[in-house]
Design a protein around this motif. Sequence first.
Motif, PDB file in Angstrom:
ATOM      1  N   GLY A 121       0.790  -1.216   0.000  1.00 52.19           N
ATOM      2  CA  GLY A 121       0.000   0.000   0.000  1.00 52.19           C
ATOM      3  C   GLY A 121       0.822   1.266   0.000  1.00 52.19           C
ATOM      4  O   GLY A 121       0.278   2.359  -0.220  1.00 52.19           O
ATOM      5  N   GLY A 122       2.112   1.121   0.209  1.00 49.71           N
ATOM      6  CA  GLY A 122       2.990   2.274   0.255  1.00 49.71           C
ATOM      7  C   GLY A 122       3.459   2.718  -1.115  1.00 49.71           C
ATOM      8  O   GLY A 122       3.019   2.181  -2.150  1.00 49.71           O
TER       9      GLY A 122
ATOM     10  N   VAL B  89       8.415  -5.277  -1.283  1.00 50.87           N
ATOM     11  CA  VAL B  89       7.141  -4.865  -0.705  1.00 50.87           C
ATOM     12  C   VAL B  89       6.697  -5.949   0.272  1.00 50.87           C
ATOM     13  O   VAL B  89       6.456  -7.098  -0.119  1.00 50.87           O
ATOM     14  N   SER B  90       6.580  -5.584   1.529  1.00 53.04           N
ATOM     15  CA  SER B  90       6.187  -6.549   2.551  1.00 53.04           C
ATOM     16  C   SER B  90       4.678  -6.534   2.743  1.00 53.04           C
ATOM     17  O   SER B  90       4.026  -5.495   2.595  1.00 53.04           O
TER      18      SER B  90
ATOM     19  N   PHE C  75       1.388   2.995 -11.251  1.00 53.50           N
ATOM     20  CA  PHE C  75       2.719   3.509 -11.534  1.00 53.50           C
ATOM     21  C   PHE C  75       2.643   4.632 -12.561  1.00 53.50           C
ATOM     22  O   PHE C  75       1.790   4.604 -13.456  1.00 53.50           O
ATOM     23  N   THR C  76       3.564   5.587 -12.443  1.00 50.76           N
ATOM     24  CA  THR C  76       3.648   6.688 -13.400  1.00 50.76           C
ATOM     25  C   THR C  76       5.110   6.900 -13.798  1.00 50.76           C
ATOM     26  O   THR C  76       5.966   7.098 -12.929  1.00 50.76           O
TER      27      THR C  76
ATOM     28  N   ASN D 204       2.882   3.710  -6.677  1.00 52.06           N
ATOM     29  CA  ASN D 204       1.908   3.845  -5.595  1.00 52.06           C
ATOM     30  C   ASN D 204       1.136   2.550  -5.411  1.00 52.06           C
ATOM     31  O   ASN D 204       1.143   1.683  -6.287  1.00 52.06           O
ATOM     32  N   SER D 205       0.480   2.439  -4.280  1.00 48.57           N
ATOM     33  CA  SER D 205      -0.339   1.252  -3.970  1.00 48.57           C
ATOM     34  C   SER D 205       0.447  -0.032  -4.234  1.00 48.57           C
ATOM     35  O   SER D 205      -0.047  -0.970  -4.892  1.00 48.57           O
TER      36      SER D 205
END
Length: 122
Positions: free
Chosen positions: A15-16, A120-121, A68-69, A84-85
């Motif tokens: 989520g980060g 990503v945890s 993503f961007t 993101n996310s």
Amino acid sequence: QVQLVESGGGLVQAGGSLKLSCAASGRTFGGYAMGWFRQAPGKEREFVAAITWSGGITDYADSVKGRFTISRDNAKHRVYLQMNSLKPEDTAVYYCALDLTYGLPRANYEYWGQGTQVTVSS
């Protein structure tokens, strides 16, 4: 020759967000497309996102679209990937790539960075 150096990877909770940066040096005059790829353990490297020389056209893998961007700053010879996310399945080594074309390729890039780890945890 072109040299690419990625930065910005790290460990983040699901989520980060993270923002990757890639600095290009060497033969960076003229038009070139830039892209991001990733490779998870035991998997093949896959396309993530790409951006044209002008920055006006972007392309994303379905798995990251909307989260993503990709962007670029030609004056600084840099490309960025705002993520993101983030999900655990985004965990991978992320690679920056450069192709000497005005197009928007998803493969066969000419130059590659050494990668930056994103974990990503859950």
